[in-house]
Enzyme design. Sequence first.
Site, mmCIF file in Angstrom:
data_model
loop_
_atom_site.group_PDB
_atom_site.id
_atom_site.type_symbol
_atom_site.label_atom_id
_atom_site.label_comp_id
_atom_site.label_asym_id
_atom_site.label_seq_id
_atom_site.Cartn_x
_atom_site.Cartn_y
_atom_site.Cartn_z
ATOM 1 N N HIS A 84 0.855 -1.178 0.000
ATOM 2 C CA HIS A 84 0.000 0.000 0.000
ATOM 3 C C HIS A 84 0.895 1.233 0.000
ATOM 4 O O HIS A 84 1.685 1.422 0.922
ATOM 5 C CB HIS A 84 -0.905 0.004 1.235
ATOM 6 C CG HIS A 84 -1.897 -1.111 1.242
ATOM 7 N ND1 HIS A 84 -1.548 -2.426 1.447
ATOM 8 C CD2 HIS A 84 -3.232 -1.104 1.050
ATOM 9 C CE1 HIS A 84 -2.628 -3.180 1.383
ATOM 10 N NE2 HIS A 84 -3.666 -2.401 1.154
ATOM 11 N N HIS A 109 -1.448 -5.577 -5.582
ATOM 12 C CA HIS A 109 -1.650 -6.943 -5.099
ATOM 13 C C HIS A 109 -1.202 -7.931 -6.167
ATOM 14 O O HIS A 109 -1.457 -7.728 -7.351
ATOM 15 C CB HIS A 109 -3.130 -7.207 -4.800
ATOM 16 C CG HIS A 109 -3.713 -6.268 -3.815
ATOM 17 N ND1 HIS A 109 -4.187 -5.014 -4.170
ATOM 18 C CD2 HIS A 109 -3.899 -6.375 -2.484
ATOM 19 C CE1 HIS A 109 -4.642 -4.413 -3.085
ATOM 20 N NE2 HIS A 109 -4.482 -5.218 -2.049
#
Length: 174
Positions: A84, A109
Amino acid sequence: MAQSLTPSVETDSKTGPSKAISFQDYLDLSALDWARLRAVLAPTLYVDYTKIGKEKWDAMSADDFMAMVSNDDFLGDLCVKTQHLIGATYWERVSESKVIGHHQLRAAHQVYTSPDLKTVKLRGHSHATNEHYYVKSGGVWKFAGLKPEVRWNEYKFEEVFKGSYTQSEKQSLP
């Protein structure tokens, strides 16, 4: 001189900038350091996933939050790697004990075919803004919730999490 409103688990917001929550919680989430992430959580969290098609909890316990994010159907999946990244940020002081961080976010991801992380099965990235809530609890700043709003996704983001984000029916807490 502008006062830093970056909450910290180590210092009061009036003592200057600190990376403890504004940066470290993302390192912990991406590294799956559950104990360290748990240490920065407030006793209860406001979790609003309605803008991404999921539920809202006005007062989720820290234990329930940890159970949710570390679950095998979410970030606890050993075949999922994530990072993130925080972009532009501004801070809104609500009171002496509450701050809202408004963050630009990119969450990358990658899903592998097995926990050995050798073969990539799929990728899914999300570009979002996120409200993060921080409260002073026991004299220490703690992470107290989030409210993401996805701007757009790349690749097969909807397939990254086998439980939390791929099923249309409501999910109950673990």
